[in-house]
Scaffold this motif. Structure first.
Motif, PDB file in Angstrom:
ATOM      1  N   LEU A  55       0.818  -1.203   0.000  1.00 53.63           N
ATOM      2  CA  LEU A  55       0.000   0.000   0.000  1.00 53.63           C
ATOM      3  C   LEU A  55       0.860   1.264   0.000  1.00 53.63           C
ATOM      4  CD1 LEU A  55      -2.941   0.918   0.041  1.00 53.63           C
ATOM      5  CD2 LEU A  55      -2.916   0.739   2.540  1.00 53.63           C
ATOM      6  N   ARG A  56       2.005   1.208   0.670  1.00 55.27           N
ATOM      7  CA  ARG A  56       2.898   2.369   0.713  1.00 55.27           C
ATOM      8  C   ARG A  56       3.711   2.526  -0.565  1.00 55.27           C
ATOM      9  NH1 ARG A  56       4.320   0.440   5.865  1.00 55.27           N
ATOM     10  NH2 ARG A  56       6.203  -0.428   4.901  1.00 55.27           N
ATOM     11  N   GLU A  57       4.183   1.399  -1.127  1.00 60.19           N
ATOM     12  CA  GLU A  57       5.190   1.470  -2.185  1.00 60.19           C
ATOM     13  C   GLU A  57       4.619   1.451  -3.597  1.00 60.19           C
ATOM     14  OE1 GLU A  57       8.021  -1.630  -1.551  1.00 60.19           O
ATOM     15  OE2 GLU A  57       8.713  -0.822   0.388  1.00 60.19           O
ATOM     16  N   GLU A  58       3.451   0.871  -3.794  1.00 63.30           N
ATOM     17  CA  GLU A  58       2.910   0.738  -5.146  1.00 63.30           C
ATOM     18  C   GLU A  58       1.978   1.897  -5.497  1.00 63.30           C
ATOM     19  OE1 GLU A  58       4.196  -1.409  -7.039  1.00 63.30           O
ATOM     20  OE2 GLU A  58       5.247  -2.475  -5.435  1.00 63.30           O
ATOM     21  N   ILE A  59       1.773   2.112  -6.807  1.00 57.11           N
ATOM     22  CA  ILE A  59       0.785   3.087  -7.264  1.00 57.11           C
ATOM     23  C   ILE A  59      -0.590   2.456  -7.119  1.00 57.11           C
ATOM     24  CG2 ILE A  59      -0.117   4.298  -9.289  1.00 57.11           C
ATOM     25  CD1 ILE A  59       2.724   4.820 -10.171  1.00 57.11           C
ATOM     26  N   VAL A  60      -1.394   3.040  -6.256  1.00 49.18           N
ATOM     27  CA  VAL A  60      -2.728   2.524  -5.937  1.00 49.18           C
ATOM     28  C   VAL A  60      -3.762   3.523  -6.440  1.00 49.18           C
ATOM     29  CG1 VAL A  60      -4.298   1.861  -4.074  1.00 49.18           C
ATOM     30  CG2 VAL A  60      -1.855   1.276  -3.926  1.00 49.18           C
ATOM     31  N   ILE A  61      -4.658   3.061  -7.319  1.00 55.47           N
ATOM     32  CA  ILE A  61      -5.616   3.956  -7.964  1.00 55.47           C
ATOM     33  C   ILE A  61      -7.035   3.458  -7.763  1.00 55.47           C
ATOM     34  CG2 ILE A  61      -6.354   5.018 -10.143  1.00 55.47           C
ATOM     35  CD1 ILE A  61      -3.514   4.551 -11.209  1.00 55.47           C
ATOM     36  N   SER A  62      -7.888   4.319  -7.258  1.00 57.84           N
ATOM     37  CA  SER A  62      -9.323   4.034  -7.231  1.00 57.84           C
ATOM     38  C   SER A  62      -9.937   4.582  -8.506  1.00 57.84           C
ATOM     39  CB  SER A  62      -9.994   4.686  -6.021  1.00 57.84           C
ATOM     40  OG  SER A  62     -11.404   4.635  -6.175  1.00 57.84           O
ATOM     41  N   LEU A  63     -10.560   3.700  -9.279  1.00 57.77           N
ATOM     42  CA  LEU A  63     -11.174   4.125 -10.538  1.00 57.77           C
ATOM     43  C   LEU A  63     -12.482   4.873 -10.330  1.00 57.77           C
ATOM     44  CD1 LEU A  63     -11.030   1.498 -13.449  1.00 57.77           C
ATOM     45  CD2 LEU A  63     -10.531   3.944 -13.538  1.00 57.77           C
ATOM     46  N   HIS A  64     -13.052   4.773  -9.129  1.00 56.09           N
ATOM     47  CA  HIS A  64     -14.327   5.459  -8.907  1.00 56.09           C
ATOM     48  C   HIS A  64     -14.619   5.565  -7.423  1.00 56.09           C
ATOM     49  CE1 HIS A  64     -18.418   6.655 -10.408  1.00 56.09           C
ATOM     50  NE2 HIS A  64     -18.689   6.406  -9.130  1.00 56.09           N
ATOM     51  N   ASP A  65     -14.675   6.795  -6.923  1.00 54.64           N
ATOM     52  CA  ASP A  65     -15.080   7.054  -5.548  1.00 54.64           C
ATOM     53  C   ASP A  65     -15.738   8.427  -5.474  1.00 54.64           C
ATOM     54  OD1 ASP A  65     -14.720   5.093  -3.431  1.00 54.64           O
ATOM     55  OD2 ASP A  65     -12.595   5.074  -3.964  1.00 54.64           O
ATOM     56  N   HIS A  66     -16.313   8.718  -4.329  1.00 50.36           N
ATOM     57  CA  HIS A  66     -16.835  10.049  -4.010  1.00 50.36           C
ATOM     58  C   HIS A  66     -16.146  10.439  -2.708  1.00 50.36           C
ATOM     59  CE1 HIS A  66     -20.046   9.603  -7.025  1.00 50.36           C
ATOM     60  NE2 HIS A  66     -20.121   8.361  -6.582  1.00 50.36           N
ATOM     61  N   VAL A  67     -15.156  11.298  -2.776  1.00 41.39           N
ATOM     62  CA  VAL A  67     -14.331  11.552  -1.592  1.00 41.39           C
ATOM     63  C   VAL A  67     -14.843  12.727  -0.768  1.00 41.39           C
ATOM     64  CG1 VAL A  67     -12.313  10.541  -2.695  1.00 41.39           C
ATOM     65  CG2 VAL A  67     -12.674  13.010  -2.855  1.00 41.39           C
ATOM     66  N   HIS A 318      -7.216  -7.165 -16.697  1.00 43.40           N
ATOM     67  CA  HIS A 318      -8.321  -6.279 -17.070  1.00 43.40           C
ATOM     68  C   HIS A 318      -9.238  -5.961 -15.896  1.00 43.40           C
ATOM     69  CE1 HIS A 318      -7.264  -6.499 -21.302  1.00 43.40           C
ATOM     70  NE2 HIS A 318      -7.040  -7.792 -21.099  1.00 43.40           N
ATOM     71  N   ILE A 319      -8.710  -6.112 -14.688  1.00 46.86           N
ATOM     72  CA  ILE A 319      -9.509  -5.870 -13.484  1.00 46.86           C
ATOM     73  C   ILE A 319      -8.830  -4.808 -12.623  1.00 46.86           C
ATOM     74  CG2 ILE A 319     -10.529  -6.908 -11.413  1.00 46.86           C
ATOM     75  CD1 ILE A 319     -10.381  -9.604 -12.886  1.00 46.86           C
ATOM     76  N   ALA A 320      -9.660  -3.933 -12.050  1.00 44.70           N
ATOM     77  CA  ALA A 320      -9.199  -2.916 -11.117  1.00 44.70           C
ATOM     78  C   ALA A 320     -10.272  -2.779 -10.038  1.00 44.70           C
ATOM     79  CB  ALA A 320      -8.959  -1.599 -11.842  1.00 44.70           C
ATOM     80  N   PHE A 321     -10.196  -1.704  -9.259  1.00 42.72           N
ATOM     81  CA  PHE A 321     -11.202  -1.461  -8.228  1.00 42.72           C
ATOM     82  C   PHE A 321     -11.704  -0.022  -8.316  1.00 42.72           C
ATOM     83  CE2 PHE A 321      -8.942  -5.123  -6.686  1.00 42.72           C
ATOM     84  CZ  PHE A 321      -9.948  -5.917  -6.158  1.00 42.72           C
ATOM     85  N   GLY A 322     -13.029   0.116  -8.342  1.00 40.62           N
ATOM     86  CA  GLY A 322     -13.688   1.417  -8.275  1.00 40.62           C
ATOM     87  C   GLY A 322     -14.737   1.340  -7.186  1.00 40.62           C
ATOM     88  N   PRO A 323     -14.335   1.357  -5.929  1.00 43.18           N
ATOM     89  CA  PRO A 323     -15.245   1.007  -4.829  1.00 43.18           C
ATOM     90  C   PRO A 323     -16.523   1.833  -4.732  1.00 43.18           C
ATOM     91  CG  PRO A 323     -12.972   0.958  -4.078  1.00 43.18           C
ATOM     92  CD  PRO A 323     -12.951   1.538  -5.464  1.00 43.18           C
ATOM     93  N   ASP A 324     -16.497   3.096  -5.201  1.00 40.61           N
ATOM     94  CA  ASP A 324     -17.719   3.911  -5.177  1.00 40.61           C
ATOM     95  C   ASP A 324     -18.168   4.170  -3.747  1.00 40.61           C
ATOM     96  OD1 ASP A 324     -19.879   5.358  -6.050  1.00 40.61           O
ATOM     97  OD2 ASP A 324     -21.016   3.650  -6.796  1.00 40.61           O
ATOM     98  N   GLY A 391      -1.826  -0.858 -11.588  1.00 41.20           N
ATOM     99  CA  GLY A 391      -1.082  -1.051 -12.830  1.00 41.20           C
ATOM    100  C   GLY A 391      -1.957  -1.160 -14.056  1.00 41.20           C
ATOM    101  N   ASN A 392      -3.055  -1.896 -13.970  1.00 44.09           N
ATOM    102  CA  ASN A 392      -3.943  -2.050 -15.129  1.00 44.09           C
ATOM    103  C   ASN A 392      -4.568  -0.712 -15.527  1.00 44.09           C
ATOM    104  OD1 ASN A 392      -3.425  -4.809 -15.146  1.00 44.09           O
ATOM    105  ND2 ASN A 392      -5.237  -5.311 -13.939  1.00 44.09           N
ATOM    106  N   THR A 393      -5.000   0.043 -14.530  1.00 40.83           N
ATOM    107  CA  THR A 393      -5.573   1.374 -14.809  1.00 40.83           C
ATOM    108  C   THR A 393      -4.539   2.279 -15.441  1.00 40.83           C
ATOM    109  OG1 THR A 393      -7.157   1.191 -12.981  1.00 40.83           O
ATOM    110  CG2 THR A 393      -6.607   3.404 -13.749  1.00 40.83           C
ATOM    111  N   LEU A 394      -3.333   2.262 -14.910  1.00 33.44           N
ATOM    112  CA  LEU A 394      -2.267   3.121 -15.436  1.00 33.44           C
ATOM    113  C   LEU A 394      -1.952   2.769 -16.892  1.00 33.44           C
ATOM    114  CD1 LEU A 394      -0.774   5.391 -13.962  1.00 33.44           C
ATOM    115  CD2 LEU A 394       1.110   3.801 -13.569  1.00 33.44           C
ATOM    116  N   ARG A 395      -1.955   1.490 -17.207  1.00 31.69           N
ATOM    117  CA  ARG A 395      -1.684   1.055 -18.583  1.00 31.69           C
ATOM    118  C   ARG A 395      -2.705   1.639 -19.557  1.00 31.69           C
ATOM    119  NH1 ARG A 395      -3.066  -3.986 -18.154  1.00 31.69           N
ATOM    120  NH2 ARG A 395      -5.040  -3.712 -19.273  1.00 31.69           N
TER     121      ARG A 395
END
Length: 402
Positions: A55-67, A318-324, A391-395
């Motif tokens: 969690l600290r070292e990798e690029i972590v991207i949420s594809l969909h949230d409401h912050v 082809h999978i990521a996370f967009g927790p919403d 990584g998949n989202t970044l690609r």
């Protein structure tokens, strides 16, 4: 959940304004500790260290949230939204471990800022005041490129990507997409459940597919470098977008209809078509969406039933996370705006047990710690985890964001 990011100084939303003078005061929901922490993730010491390292070292991207943070008293929700100043949850985001988040402002979701519907000027106002607030601190920063995301990762910041759930507000003026892009929007949906000038939404009885104007709009999105989302589009419209777009398409927050048979989910045939063109699906966790027969009481386990199914169907690339998720009572928001959010149409006649919150994926602060922890505890490799949490989202963004 991690300790607060070192870069975060304690800034709270709109603190440069005077409460009661420049903006109306509300009592807001807790960003940390509103609900009990998830107890189902039993990690060994080694697994916990690995989870925190990733969690600290990798690029972590949420594809969909409401912050945004919502009022503690949901009876004040409509009044709060109409003020046009939805506060960003900086305190919670500082504990999230995310590198980047695609944030969908509520003026861009379901017409609930105004009874008149999707007003273009309301969306611009919402974008503008949110940007003004971001500019007064240095932890959550506006991002519009892959370089911005990488820079945020390198400097201990969180990259905030403005997104809209649908393009309804452009009406029949394709140049409005250019204006939205100029305001910082980098991802946009086609339709939010209801049909619009571009195509049909998932709640409609019939789906006429992508309109001729919708084709023009998709072409302009490709030229601008706007990532396209088909999560709330009808099946035929969504497939038309996948086929018409010259760039890969996102399903930013969804799951498999074969795992949970509601119109809010997408059929595997459509998901496969999206993946075959290079697209990525972000797994949804908004209350009462990604349920499963094995886990009909919504929790992280329900969501991961969709994950394991889709790994088999389209592969882990082809999978990521967009927790919403959001900061506050998400179920209360759904109850308040059930008509706008198409809850009844999306669920159809499927029976399910209602919950007060999605255990393990309740808000943006906790999601990725629990997601990565679940993946670690279920034997996924570092490379596999790296792909699905960013990584998949970044690609895809490297291809779409021109």
């Amino acid at each position: 959940m991690l300790e607060p990011a070192k870069r975060y100084t304690g800034y709270t939303a709109y603190e440069y304004l005077e409460p009661g003078v420049d903006l109306k005061e509300f009592r807001y929901a807790k960003q940390i500790g509103r609900v009990p922490p998830y107890a189902g993730l039993e990690l060994s010491g080694v697994q916990r260290e690995r989870t925190e390292r990733l969690l600290r070292e990798e690029i972590v991207i949420s594809l969909h949230d409401h912050v945004q943070v919502f009022p503690e008293d949901m009876a004040q929700l409509r009044e709060h939204i109409r003020t046009g100043r939805e506060p960003t949850g900086y305190e919670g985001l500082a504990r999230s471990g995310m590198t980047a988040v695609f944030d969908n402002g509520m003026d861009g979701t379901c017409c609930i800022s105004s009874d008149a519907g999707w007003k273009y000027q309301d969306v611009l106002f919402d974008l503008g005041v949110r940007m003004a607030d971001l500019a007064h601190q240095d932890f959550v920063v506006k991002a519009g490129s892959v370089a911005d995301i990488r820079h945020a990762h390198e400097t201990g910041r969180l990259a905030h990507v403005f997104a809209l759930e649908a393009a309804t507000m452009i009406e029949n003026e394709v140049d409005r997409l250019d204006v939205l892009y100029g305001f910082g929007v980098r991802q946009i949906g086609i339709a939010y459940s209801e049909a619009n000038t571009l195509g049909s939404g998932l709640k409609e009885r019939g789906d006429g597919g992508l309109t001729y104007f919708g084709e023009r709009a998709v072409t302009r999105m490709n030229k601008l470098g706007l990532a396209i989302d088909i999560s709330h589009s009808g099946d035929r419209t969504a497939l038309d977008v996948v086929e018409h777009s010259t760039k890969p398409v996102f399903i930013t927050h969804c799951g498999s209809r074969e795992v949970w048979p509601t119109s809010r989910m997408k059929p595997d045939a459509l998901i496969k078509a999206c993946a075959e063109r290079g697209g990525v699906l972000g797994l949804e966790a908004a209350p009462h969406t990604t349920l499963s027969a094995a886990h009909p009481r919504h929790s992280i386990e329900s969501v991961m039933d969709h994950f394991t199914h889709l790994v088999d169907i389209i592969g882990i690339d082809h999978i990521a996370f967009g927790p919403d998720t959001l900061f506050g009572d998400h179920v209360g928001l759904h109850n308040a705006f059930a008509g706008n959010l198409s809850i009844a149409q999306a669920h159809g006649t499927v029976d399910f047990e209602k919950v007060e919150y999605v255990d393990g994926l309740e808000n943006p602060a906790e999601c990725f710690y629990n997601i990565i922890g679940w993946l670690v505890s279920h034997g996924y490799s570092d490379d596999e985890i790296r792909k699905v949490v960013g990584g998949n989202t970044l690609r895809v963004l490297e291809e779409v964001w021109v």
